[in-house]
Write a protein that holds these residues in place. Sequence first.
Motif, short mmCIF file in Angstrom:
data_model
loop_
_atom_site.label_atom_id
_atom_site.label_comp_id
_atom_site.label_asym_id
_atom_site.label_seq_id
_atom_site.Cartn_x
_atom_site.Cartn_y
_atom_site.Cartn_z
N THR A 160 62.32 2.65 -76.49
CA THR A 160 63.42 2.94 -77.58
C THR A 160 64.74 2.55 -76.87
O THR A 160 65.74 2.30 -77.67
N ASN A 161 64.69 2.15 -75.43
CA ASN A 161 65.93 1.76 -74.92
C ASN A 161 66.16 0.45 -75.47
O ASN A 161 67.48 -0.19 -75.32
N LYS A 177 65.84 -0.45 -78.83
CA LYS A 177 66.22 -0.41 -80.17
C LYS A 177 67.81 -0.55 -80.31
O LYS A 177 68.60 0.51 -79.84
N HIS A 193 73.50 6.90 -74.72
CA HIS A 193 73.00 7.81 -75.43
C HIS A 193 72.44 8.85 -74.46
O HIS A 193 71.73 8.71 -73.42
N LYS A 219 67.16 9.51 -77.18
CA LYS A 219 66.19 8.28 -76.86
C LYS A 219 64.89 8.63 -76.71
O LYS A 219 63.91 7.71 -77.02
N ALA A 274 64.93 7.40 -82.75
CA ALA A 274 65.64 7.17 -81.58
C ALA A 274 67.05 6.51 -82.23
O ALA A 274 66.93 5.53 -83.09
N ARG A 275 68.03 6.44 -81.71
CA ARG A 275 69.16 6.08 -81.79
C ARG A 275 69.54 4.78 -81.28
O ARG A 275 68.92 4.26 -80.39
N MET A 300 72.00 0.67 -76.09
CA MET A 300 71.75 0.80 -74.97
C MET A 300 73.16 0.69 -74.02
O MET A 300 74.10 0.07 -74.58
N CYS A 310 75.17 8.32 -69.19
CA CYS A 310 73.69 8.44 -69.64
C CYS A 310 73.24 7.24 -68.73
O CYS A 310 73.97 6.45 -68.24
N ASN A 351 70.45 5.34 -70.53
CA ASN A 351 69.82 4.53 -71.47
C ASN A 351 69.48 3.04 -71.39
O ASN A 351 70.26 2.43 -72.04
#
Length: 422
Positions: free
Chosen positions: A273-274, A276, A309, A314, A321-322, A325, A394, A396
């Motif tokens: 998801t990182n 995305k 995030h 995440k 997931a948002r 990154m 964060c 991410n």
Amino acid sequence: MKLLLQQVVINDPRSAHNASQKDILVIDGHIAEIGDALVADDAKVVDGSGWMAAPGWVDPFAHFNDPGFEHKETIASGALAAAAGGYTTVMVVPNTKPVIDSKTEVEYVMAKAANLPAQVLPIGSISKGAEGKDLAEMYDMRASGAIAFSDGIRPVQSAGILVKALQYVKAFDGVVIQIPDDTSIAPHGLINEGIVSTRLGLPGKPMMAEELIVARDIKLARYTDSHIHFTGISSPKSVEYIRRAKEGGLKVSCSVTPYHLFFCDEDLMSYDTNLKVNPPLRTRQDMLALREAVMQGWIDCIATHHQPHDYDAKVLEFEYARFGMIGLESSFRAVNTVLPGLSADQLAALFSINARRIFGLPEARIEAGQAAVITLYNKEGETVFTTNDIKSKCSNSPFVGHSLKGKVIGTLFHQKVNIPVS
């Protein structure tokens, strides 16, 4: 404070000392002297052998989440992350709560950014609430310190609103920044539309969504004779459109992210998801074409699109997931890894000189008498990027665990010294 940097290589194509190994004497935030075997009483001496000294780097698009989302990032923590990544100036998007759409919010950022290790400049919102409906108070924001205008991570969809913004900023030679994305095309798309999206069973978003906005907005820039900057370019066709616009004399510029140069949609096979992001990672062929565009000088800047995030945003199903990154701390090393053939002069242009010219920032020159706005780095060596390298609130980042080339030593920003000094 007196600081003597010994035996650093000057990386400023506008400097008479470019590509030469020199000593740099900094006194009270200014470059007092550049020469050989300098001696200065009471100066802190730093051995810079193997280091490059470049004009302070600029990131033209990052998200510091302050005010409103301080659990993800604050202006203070973002400035620390910027300095760790070699940046002396960061332009932050207006997608906060409240949105930076009036002079009050601009002044809030400017006040909180004082006395930090990196300069933080707010990008004012084009529209009220970044909703793309009505123009915000652009002139007042500019007078209060807004460096450029954009709806940030919510690209302007209305041609009518954007053309008004382009006309408005002409009064003060302003710049409009746009992530090119037609959100009406595949609005539920999660990754690039193609073979990988089909294999993973994820909704795809075609490059056409980007290319349509680039083509449209170039026409608007031609109509208004105003400056538009596209950020997060991911399509080779977009690069071609922008290159032709430049050749036609239009005021058009662009930036790419380190992650669009480093990763492609094949890296999403693990559903990380990182990775995305929006615009999404494209195919390997597209990624290689973007790298070639950077090497050929068709890309003006590197923009991190730093977007912190928290864990809960995440670590969940890919669909929920948002997007985004973090990227400040890994930016240079990622670019240096995939494009080792970039010359020092090209790096200086991509990370500093071009952005300063495009957005009207003060020049940063490695010359005697100039302000000490310097990034110190080393192109050589290779180390694994770890969470210890992250100063953001964060973590991410998909770069964690990757072996990356080069190293950021630190920065000098006027009287703020962010390098190891004994």
